[in-house]
Design an enzyme around this catalytic site. Sequence first.
Site, PDB file in Angstrom:
ATOM      1  N   GLY A 117       3.559   2.399 -28.619  1.00  0.00           N
ATOM      2  CA  GLY A 117       2.520   1.618 -29.304  1.00  0.00           C
ATOM      3  C   GLY A 117       1.163   2.295 -29.177  1.00  0.00           C
ATOM      4  O   GLY A 117       0.120   1.655 -29.269  1.00  0.00           O
ATOM      5  N   ASP A 156      10.668   4.113 -32.582  1.00  0.00           N
ATOM      6  CA  ASP A 156      10.945   2.696 -32.825  1.00  0.00           C
ATOM      7  C   ASP A 156      11.663   2.186 -31.588  1.00  0.00           C
ATOM      8  O   ASP A 156      12.827   2.545 -31.340  1.00  0.00           O
ATOM      9  CB  ASP A 156      11.811   2.532 -34.083  1.00  0.00           C
ATOM     10  CG  ASP A 156      12.143   1.069 -34.363  1.00  0.00           C
ATOM     11  OD1 ASP A 156      11.855   0.204 -33.494  1.00  0.00           O
ATOM     12  OD2 ASP A 156      12.700   0.784 -35.432  1.00  0.00           O
ATOM     13  N   VAL A 157      11.002   1.347 -30.809  1.00  0.00           N
ATOM     14  CA  VAL A 157      11.585   0.919 -29.529  1.00  0.00           C
ATOM     15  C   VAL A 157      12.818   0.030 -29.710  1.00  0.00           C
ATOM     16  O   VAL A 157      13.535  -0.224 -28.745  1.00  0.00           O
ATOM     17  CB  VAL A 157      10.565   0.199 -28.609  1.00  0.00           C
ATOM     18  CG1 VAL A 157       9.430   1.126 -28.214  1.00  0.00           C
ATOM     19  CG2 VAL A 157      10.046  -1.093 -29.228  1.00  0.00           C
ATOM     20  N   SER A 203       1.555 -10.115 -21.135  1.00  0.00           N
ATOM     21  CA  SER A 203       0.506 -10.952 -21.720  1.00  0.00           C
ATOM     22  C   SER A 203       0.284 -12.120 -20.777  1.00  0.00           C
ATOM     23  O   SER A 203       1.216 -12.557 -20.084  1.00  0.00           O
ATOM     24  CB  SER A 203       0.977 -11.487 -23.079  1.00  0.00           C
ATOM     25  OG  SER A 203       0.107 -12.515 -23.523  1.00  0.00           O
ATOM     26  N   TYR A 251       7.768 -15.279 -27.706  1.00  0.00           N
ATOM     27  CA  TYR A 251       6.953 -14.161 -27.200  1.00  0.00           C
ATOM     28  C   TYR A 251       6.626 -14.373 -25.717  1.00  0.00           C
ATOM     29  O   TYR A 251       6.734 -13.440 -24.913  1.00  0.00           O
ATOM     30  CB  TYR A 251       5.689 -14.089 -28.055  1.00  0.00           C
ATOM     31  CG  TYR A 251       4.629 -13.099 -27.643  1.00  0.00           C
ATOM     32  CD1 TYR A 251       4.719 -11.756 -28.016  1.00  0.00           C
ATOM     33  CD2 TYR A 251       3.506 -13.509 -26.917  1.00  0.00           C
ATOM     34  CE1 TYR A 251       3.714 -10.854 -27.678  1.00  0.00           C
ATOM     35  CE2 TYR A 251       2.502 -12.613 -26.572  1.00  0.00           C
ATOM     36  CZ  TYR A 251       2.613 -11.292 -26.962  1.00  0.00           C
ATOM     37  OH  TYR A 251       1.626 -10.406 -26.623  1.00  0.00           O
ATOM     38  N   ALA A 294       9.622 -13.573 -23.773  1.00  0.00           N
ATOM     39  CA  ALA A 294       9.839 -12.118 -23.710  1.00  0.00           C
ATOM     40  C   ALA A 294       8.886 -11.482 -22.698  1.00  0.00           C
ATOM     41  O   ALA A 294       9.280 -10.627 -21.898  1.00  0.00           O
ATOM     42  CB  ALA A 294       9.619 -11.501 -25.095  1.00  0.00           C
ATOM     43  N   LYS A 295       7.630 -11.911 -22.719  1.00  0.00           N
ATOM     44  CA  LYS A 295       6.633 -11.307 -21.825  1.00  0.00           C
ATOM     45  C   LYS A 295       6.876 -11.723 -20.362  1.00  0.00           C
ATOM     46  O   LYS A 295       6.662 -10.917 -19.450  1.00  0.00           O
ATOM     47  CB  LYS A 295       5.217 -11.664 -22.285  1.00  0.00           C
ATOM     48  CG  LYS A 295       4.826 -11.053 -23.643  1.00  0.00           C
ATOM     49  CD  LYS A 295       4.836  -9.526 -23.635  1.00  0.00           C
ATOM     50  CE  LYS A 295       4.099  -8.937 -24.832  1.00  0.00           C
ATOM     51  NZ  LYS A 295       4.133  -7.458 -24.841  1.00  0.00           N
TER      52      LYS A 295
HETATM   53  N1  NAD Z   1      -4.165  -8.332 -28.773  1.00  0.00           N
HETATM   54  C1  NAD Z   1      -3.937  -9.333 -27.936  1.00  0.00           C
HETATM   55  O1  NAD Z   1      -4.606 -10.368 -27.975  1.00  0.00           O
HETATM   56  C2  NAD Z   1      -2.854  -9.223 -26.911  1.00  0.00           C
HETATM   57  C3  NAD Z   1      -2.791 -10.195 -25.910  1.00  0.00           C
HETATM   58  C4  NAD Z   1      -1.801 -10.109 -24.942  1.00  0.00           C
HETATM   59  C5  NAD Z   1      -0.896  -9.069 -24.974  1.00  0.00           C
HETATM   60  N2  NAD Z   1      -0.979  -8.130 -25.961  1.00  0.00           N
HETATM   61  C6  NAD Z   1       0.019  -7.066 -25.935  1.00  0.00           C
HETATM   62  O2  NAD Z   1      -0.651  -5.823 -25.927  1.00  0.00           O
HETATM   63  C7  NAD Z   1       0.181  -4.839 -26.536  1.00  0.00           C
HETATM   64  C8  NAD Z   1      -0.610  -4.090 -27.601  1.00  0.00           C
HETATM   65  O3  NAD Z   1      -0.955  -4.993 -28.616  1.00  0.00           O
HETATM   66  P1  NAD Z   1      -2.199  -4.766 -29.604  1.00  0.00           P
HETATM   67  O4  NAD Z   1      -2.917  -6.048 -29.617  1.00  0.00           O
HETATM   68  O5  NAD Z   1      -2.895  -3.497 -29.297  1.00  0.00           O
HETATM   69  O6  NAD Z   1      -1.410  -4.695 -30.992  1.00  0.00           O
HETATM   70  P2  NAD Z   1      -1.403  -3.589 -32.140  1.00  0.00           P
HETATM   71  O7  NAD Z   1      -0.622  -4.195 -33.258  1.00  0.00           O
HETATM   72  O8  NAD Z   1      -2.781  -3.102 -32.409  1.00  0.00           O
HETATM   73  O9  NAD Z   1      -0.563  -2.431 -31.455  1.00  0.00           O
HETATM   74  C9  NAD Z   1       0.819  -2.542 -31.244  1.00  0.00           C
HETATM   75  C10 NAD Z   1       1.426  -1.199 -31.578  1.00  0.00           C
HETATM   76  O10 NAD Z   1       2.827  -1.299 -31.333  1.00  0.00           O
HETATM   77  C11 NAD Z   1       3.481  -0.609 -32.379  1.00  0.00           C
HETATM   78  N3  NAD Z   1       4.835  -1.106 -32.551  1.00  0.00           N
HETATM   79  C12 NAD Z   1       5.230  -2.292 -33.068  1.00  0.00           C
HETATM   80  N4  NAD Z   1       6.565  -2.345 -33.140  1.00  0.00           N
HETATM   81  C13 NAD Z   1       7.021  -1.167 -32.638  1.00  0.00           C
HETATM   82  C14 NAD Z   1       8.306  -0.619 -32.462  1.00  0.00           C
HETATM   83  N5  NAD Z   1       9.415  -1.287 -32.834  1.00  0.00           N
HETATM   84  N6  NAD Z   1       8.408   0.607 -31.912  1.00  0.00           N
HETATM   85  C15 NAD Z   1       7.303   1.295 -31.549  1.00  0.00           C
HETATM   86  N7  NAD Z   1       6.055   0.844 -31.721  1.00  0.00           N
HETATM   87  C16 NAD Z   1       5.923  -0.381 -32.263  1.00  0.00           C
HETATM   88  C17 NAD Z   1       2.622  -0.876 -33.622  1.00  0.00           C
HETATM   89  O11 NAD Z   1       2.869   0.083 -34.634  1.00  0.00           O
HETATM   90  C18 NAD Z   1       1.234  -0.822 -33.056  1.00  0.00           C
HETATM   91  O12 NAD Z   1       0.663   0.455 -33.149  1.00  0.00           O
HETATM   92  C19 NAD Z   1       1.393  -5.589 -27.071  1.00  0.00           C
HETATM   93  O13 NAD Z   1       2.480  -5.466 -26.154  1.00  0.00           O
HETATM   94  C20 NAD Z   1       0.923  -7.019 -27.149  1.00  0.00           C
HETATM   95  O14 NAD Z   1       1.991  -7.932 -27.062  1.00  0.00           O
HETATM   96  C21 NAD Z   1      -1.933  -8.182 -26.920  1.00  0.00           C
END
Ligand code: NAD
Length: 257
Positions: free
Chosen positions: A21, A66-67, A145, A158, A161-162
């Site tokens: 990601g 792709d994870v 998260s 979600y 999962a987390k």
């Molecule tokens: N933004 C928030 O408020 C928030 C809060 C708590 C946790 N998170 C967690 O932080 C992490 C990053 O989130 P973010 O907010 O930067 O989101 P984002 O959408 O900006 O980044 C997520 C990235 O994961 C990639 N991704 C999605 N599916 C994928 C797959 N199957 N294989 C490989 N890559 C894949 C996407 O292309 C993207 O670049 C995530 O795990 C999210 O659950 C985010």
Amino acid sequence: MTGVDGPTADGDARRVAFVTGGAGGIGTAVCRQLAAAGRTVAVADLSREAAEKVAADIDGIGVPLDVTDPDSVAAAVAETTERLGAPTIVINVAGWDELKPFLETDEDFTHKVLEINLNGPIRVLRATLPAMVEARYGRVVNIASDAGRVGSSMESVYSGAKSGVIGFTKTIAREFAKYGIAANTVCPGPTDTPLLRQITAGERSGSIIAAMTKAVPMRRMGTPDDVAPAVVFLASDAAGYITGQTLSASGGLTMSG
Ligand SMILES: NC(=O)c1ccc[n+]([C@@H]2O[C@H](COP(=O)([O-])OP(=O)(O)OC[C@H]3O[C@@H](n4cnc5c(N)ncnc54)[C@H](O)[C@@H]3O)[C@@H](O)[C@H]2O)c1
């Protein structure tokens, strides 16, 4: 910037970081701050082009990943190992969600959320831990998260999962400590990224974001640069005696003992 370790040289087992990601909001900040801390970074994301764009600024490489697909995970790790050396720092950032009341979720949605957020990190670590064991060195940081610590309305699957990521990480920490491998979880709260903008889009966007912000003692949403230092610290050489921990970077939203 958290340049806690200083530069590493070719052949140094602590040199190569693999960030899933890595082209997303939090992932990009993590990649940049890891590079600033002296690591060589493989930016792994769905699109090679997007990953390469982030990598170009930090002298790293971009690899497609792709994870949810074990073959893609194997190929991304193999390409990283061939071009940079085996990664001994693995940061699982890739994640995805949509806000839905639980009774509006179905099997397909549940499958997708679990595949990306929980089975993804499991797959990536199954592919990368053997090299860390061999190196007798490793740093694993999984992004969960605060939803996985305290729950979050409209994010039932979600959150499950987390929570799973948190329990999984603790067990990896226990099983692999004897090899010099530390594994920890970082929990963001609401953080201003493309994912957050996407899941809160719509006519109630303003009020959802206002409610999220009000719940944060620091009274503002996080930024990717607020979250990345926690990851870079736990990925550092200095943090080798800290393992199995869950650290929130969320402006005080979650304070648990
Ligand atoms: N933004 C928030 O408020 C928030 C809060 C708590 C946790 N998170 C967690 O932080 C992490 C990053 O989130 P973010 O907010 O930067 O989101 P984002 O959408 O900006 O980044 C997520 C990235 O994961 C990639 N991704 C999605 N599916 C994928 C797959 N199957 N294989 C490989 N890559 C894949 C996407 O292309 C993207 O670049 C995530 O795990 C999210 O659950 C985010």
